[in-house]
Design a protein around this motif. Structure first.
Motif, mmCIF file in Angstrom:
data_model
loop_
_atom_site.group_PDB
_atom_site.id
_atom_site.type_symbol
_atom_site.label_atom_id
_atom_site.label_comp_id
_atom_site.label_asym_id
_atom_site.label_seq_id
_atom_site.Cartn_x
_atom_site.Cartn_y
_atom_site.Cartn_z
ATOM 1 N N THR A 102 -6.124 -3.000 8.784
ATOM 2 C CA THR A 102 -5.572 -2.625 7.483
ATOM 3 C C THR A 102 -4.285 -1.845 7.716
ATOM 4 N N CYS A 103 -3.684 -1.417 6.652
ATOM 5 C CA CYS A 103 -2.480 -0.595 6.731
ATOM 6 C C CYS A 103 -2.382 0.241 5.463
ATOM 7 N N THR A 104 -1.416 1.120 5.441
ATOM 8 C CA THR A 104 -1.193 1.967 4.272
ATOM 9 C C THR A 104 0.139 1.580 3.643
ATOM 10 N N PRO A 105 0.106 0.917 2.479
ATOM 11 C CA PRO A 105 1.367 0.512 1.850
ATOM 12 C C PRO A 105 2.286 1.725 1.634
ATOM 13 N N ALA A 107 3.735 3.386 4.002
ATOM 14 C CA ALA A 107 3.781 4.242 5.193
ATOM 15 C C ALA A 107 4.556 3.596 6.336
ATOM 16 N N ASP A 109 3.653 0.911 8.089
ATOM 17 C CA ASP A 109 2.834 0.226 9.101
ATOM 18 C C ASP A 109 2.258 -1.097 8.604
ATOM 19 N N CYS A 110 2.798 -1.635 7.524
ATOM 20 C CA CYS A 110 2.223 -2.835 6.916
ATOM 21 C C CYS A 110 2.974 -4.126 7.229
ATOM 22 N N GLU A 162 3.851 -5.524 0.388
ATOM 23 C CA GLU A 162 3.165 -4.256 0.102
ATOM 24 C C GLU A 162 2.840 -4.136 -1.381
ATOM 25 N N SER A 166 -3.142 -5.503 -2.497
ATOM 26 C CA SER A 166 -4.513 -5.729 -2.982
ATOM 27 C C SER A 166 -4.819 -7.215 -3.157
#
Length: 187
Positions: A102-105, A107, A109-110, A162, A166
């Motif tokens: 997963t990643c953090t939109p 941040a 890292d996506c 990003e 979802s």
């Protein structure tokens, strides 16, 4: 000195002859292997194995060219008219490999993660459409991917991916659930 030169010439000629025979044998084996892999039956294989001609034993230039040509012919894969049934299985396996990631939109890292999931979904879509069972068998996952691809459009930049994080992850997870209910498609 004359005897030594004559002996060397004889050795060179016999070495060239051996190289010529070796090249011919390699060419014949490659042709036979290729024919057995690509031909429909034994009646089709006979002309293919008779096609290579023997290289002259005393011409080293032809011998040197015969060996690479034979190895290239042997390395060339045979293309089939329809995709292998395992294409869906393989594409699903690579998509499944993203389930723990997963990643953090926002941040930063996506980019890799969302690009990979989108690419894996695209490849699974293509495999399902080309599968011998037909697209009707994969109606739900294909509809889910079509909705996602319509939403994404042609812009596959990181900010765009990003924004639809979802939807991308949800489509991946939904397809995983659908495939788990259809184990004959991936085992």
């Amino acid at each position: 000195m004359l005897v030594r030169t004559t002996a060397r010439d004889g050795i060179r000629r016999s070495t060239a002859a051996a190289r010529g025979l070796r090249a011919t044998a390699v060419a014949l084996l490659a042709a036979a292997a290729l024919a057995s892999c690509t031909q429909g039956g034994p009646q089709d294989a006979a002309p293919a194995t008779a096609a290579p001609s023997a290289a002259p034993a005393d011409n080293t230039d032809d011998t040197d060219q015969a060996e690479p040509a034979a190895s290239e012919a042997a390395e060339e894969p045979a293309l089939s008219a329809e995709p292998a049934p395992e294409a869906v299985r393989d594409a699903f396996a690579t998509l499944q490999a993203t389930l723990g990631d997963t990643c953090t939109p926002g941040a930063g890292d996506c980019a890799y993660f969302l690009g990979r999931v989108t690419r894996e979904l695209t490849e699974l879509d293509e495999a399902m459409r080309a599968d011998p069972k037909g697209p009707g068998h994969f109606k739900q996952p294909l509809a889910d991917m079509k909705a996602l691809f319509t939403k994404l459009g042609t812009d596959r930049s990181t900010p765009r991916l990003e924004k639809h994080f979802s939807a991308i992850v949800g489509t991946r997870d939904g397809i995983n659930t659908w495939m788990q209910d259809h184990p004959d498609d991936y085992r």
